[in-house]
Scaffold this active site. Structure first.
Site, mmCIF file in Angstrom:
data_model
loop_
_atom_site.group_PDB
_atom_site.id
_atom_site.type_symbol
_atom_site.label_atom_id
_atom_site.label_comp_id
_atom_site.label_asym_id
_atom_site.label_seq_id
_atom_site.Cartn_x
_atom_site.Cartn_y
_atom_site.Cartn_z
ATOM 1 N N ASP A 1 65.887 28.033 40.688
ATOM 2 C CA ASP A 1 65.775 29.446 41.053
ATOM 3 C C ASP A 1 65.566 29.652 42.561
ATOM 4 O O ASP A 1 64.875 28.861 43.217
ATOM 5 C CB ASP A 1 64.577 30.024 40.284
ATOM 6 C CG ASP A 1 64.606 31.526 40.181
ATOM 7 O OD1 ASP A 1 65.697 32.109 40.205
ATOM 8 O OD2 ASP A 1 63.514 32.120 40.064
ATOM 9 N N HIS A 2 66.139 30.740 43.081
ATOM 10 C CA HIS A 2 65.940 31.139 44.493
ATOM 11 C C HIS A 2 66.192 29.993 45.466
ATOM 12 O O HIS A 2 65.359 29.693 46.327
ATOM 13 C CB HIS A 2 64.530 31.709 44.699
ATOM 14 C CG HIS A 2 64.388 33.115 44.180
ATOM 15 N ND1 HIS A 2 64.981 34.197 44.785
ATOM 16 C CD2 HIS A 2 63.740 33.591 43.093
ATOM 17 C CE1 HIS A 2 64.691 35.295 44.089
ATOM 18 N NE2 HIS A 2 63.945 34.956 43.058
ATOM 19 N N HIS B 1 59.288 41.550 43.508
ATOM 20 C CA HIS B 1 58.656 40.274 43.178
ATOM 21 C C HIS B 1 57.133 40.320 43.356
ATOM 22 O O HIS B 1 56.621 40.998 44.241
ATOM 23 C CB HIS B 1 59.185 39.167 44.106
ATOM 24 C CG HIS B 1 60.541 38.664 43.739
ATOM 25 N ND1 HIS B 1 61.665 38.940 44.474
ATOM 26 C CD2 HIS B 1 60.952 37.877 42.704
ATOM 27 C CE1 HIS B 1 62.722 38.338 43.917
ATOM 28 N NE2 HIS B 1 62.320 37.700 42.838
ATOM 29 N N SER C 1 61.714 27.150 40.898
ATOM 30 C CA SER C 1 62.172 27.750 42.156
ATOM 31 C C SER C 1 62.104 26.733 43.294
ATOM 32 O O SER C 1 61.390 25.727 43.204
ATOM 33 C CB SER C 1 61.311 28.961 42.521
ATOM 34 O OG SER C 1 60.024 28.528 42.906
ATOM 35 N N THR D 1 55.121 35.774 37.937
ATOM 36 C CA THR D 1 53.739 36.123 38.274
ATOM 37 C C THR D 1 52.866 36.347 37.041
ATOM 38 O O THR D 1 51.680 35.983 37.047
ATOM 39 C CB THR D 1 53.746 37.379 39.177
ATOM 40 O OG1 THR D 1 54.539 37.077 40.333
ATOM 41 C CG2 THR D 1 52.349 37.779 39.603
HETATM 42 O O1 G3H Z 1 62.950 34.595 40.074
HETATM 43 C C1 G3H Z 1 61.815 34.812 39.602
HETATM 44 C C2 G3H Z 1 61.389 36.136 39.200
HETATM 45 O O2 G3H Z 1 62.043 37.102 39.920
HETATM 46 C C3 G3H Z 1 59.905 36.281 39.042
HETATM 47 O O3 G3H Z 1 59.351 37.470 39.576
HETATM 48 O O4 G3H Z 1 57.013 36.670 39.707
HETATM 49 O O5 G3H Z 1 57.545 39.043 40.042
HETATM 50 O O6 G3H Z 1 57.765 38.049 37.776
HETATM 51 P P1 G3H Z 1 57.843 37.835 39.248
HETATM 52 ZN ZN ZN Z 2 63.201 36.252 41.650
#
Ligand code: G3H
Ligand code: ZN
Length: 280
Positions: A84-85, A177, A50, A230
């Protein structure tokens, strides 16, 4: 195995009404654990870095990206690299040279028209690099002070995909998230309506907070990429804490980092097998 692409993995999963698991990596131990867990499960996997992880790596994308690429090439299962993101155009423009085959561009904090305009511009930049691009409509929340409870409207999503040209869409369907309990309730009826309204694959973010049975139902309903972050950090932190508590004199970082890596690998395998994401 040669590095594969996210587009290839997700397209194949989408056609087979299954999904590919995508795990966020922050350290080399995360990378090694995701590959080991995927190998143990016999499943393809996406390694995601990310923009926040790049910031943690002091703004340097290449060290972790290069390590992930080498680990992917040596893996016994197909592995793809995804950025990501992303919010920064500068980072987006460096994605392909850093070895990523795909990006998720995140302008979901903006109102609809501004999100669409920013995403359309990002699609042009991404496709110019031959990257597969995912965007988000209906803020999933949990990153900062955002409220949970946003939902993606199917008609709006259809227009957004058509007008932006994205290859996949992250949808707000009940996950949030950074949850540390698996208590999110997904709106499966909405997933079904989004799947029917769109030709592109659907992506579920915030999957750490979703129970296995809900993830299985979401995949059956049309989710083709399941993002998990997470859960790995929880596993690592718990294992490191236990290792340090068990031996307060430990000084060798390999002891507790090794315990953390092992715990993350088990978590990857458990999620991939538990949700049935083992199809290749
Ligand atoms: O883009 C990453 C995911 O949306 C991770 O989300 O940390 O809540 O599993 P999370
Ligand atoms: Zn995400």
């Amino acid at each position: 195995m040669p590095l594969t692409t996210t587009g290839e993995l997700v397209t194949r999963a989408h056609a087979a009404r299954t999904a590919v698991a995508a795990f966020n990596v922050v350290t080399l131990e995360h990378v090694e654990a995701v590959v080991a867990g995927a190998e143990a499960a016999g499943a393809p996997v996406v390694l995601q870095v990310s923009e926040n992880a790049v910031a943690f790596r002091q703004g340097e994308v290449l060290p972790l990206a290069r390590a992930a690429a080498v680990a992917a090439e040596r893996a016994l299962v197909p592995v793809a690299l995804h950025l990501d993101h992303v919010q920064s155009d500068r980072l987006l423009d460096r994605a392909a040279e850093a070895g990523f085959s795909s990006v998720m561009y995140d302008a979901s904090r903006l109102p609809y028209e501004a999100n669409l305009a920013a995403t359309r511009a990002a699609v042009t930049r991404a496709h110019a690099q031959d990257l597969w691009i995912e965007a988000e409509l209906g803020e999933i929340g949990g990153k900062g002070a955002h409220v949970a409870g946003a939902r993606t409207d199917p008609a709006e999503a259809r227009a957004f995909v058509a007008e932006s040209g994205v290859d996949a869409l992250a949808v707000a369907v009940g996950s949030v998230h950074a949850m540390t309990t698996r208590t999110a309730a997904l709106d499966h009826e909405l997933i079904g309506r989004l799947d029917a309204a769109l030709d592109v694959p659907l992506v579920l973010h915030g999957s750490s907070g979703v129970p296995d049975r809900d993830l299985r139902a979401a995949v059956a309903g049309g989710i083709a990429k399941v993002n998990v972050g997470t859960a790995l950090n929880q596993a690592m932190t718990r294992a490191v804490r236990a290792c340090l508590a068990a031996d307060p004199d430990v000084v060798d970082a390999r002891r507790y980092l090794g315990a953390g890596r092992e715990a993350m690998a088990r978590t990857v395998e458990r999620i991939v097998v538990g949700v049935g994401l083992t199809a290749t």
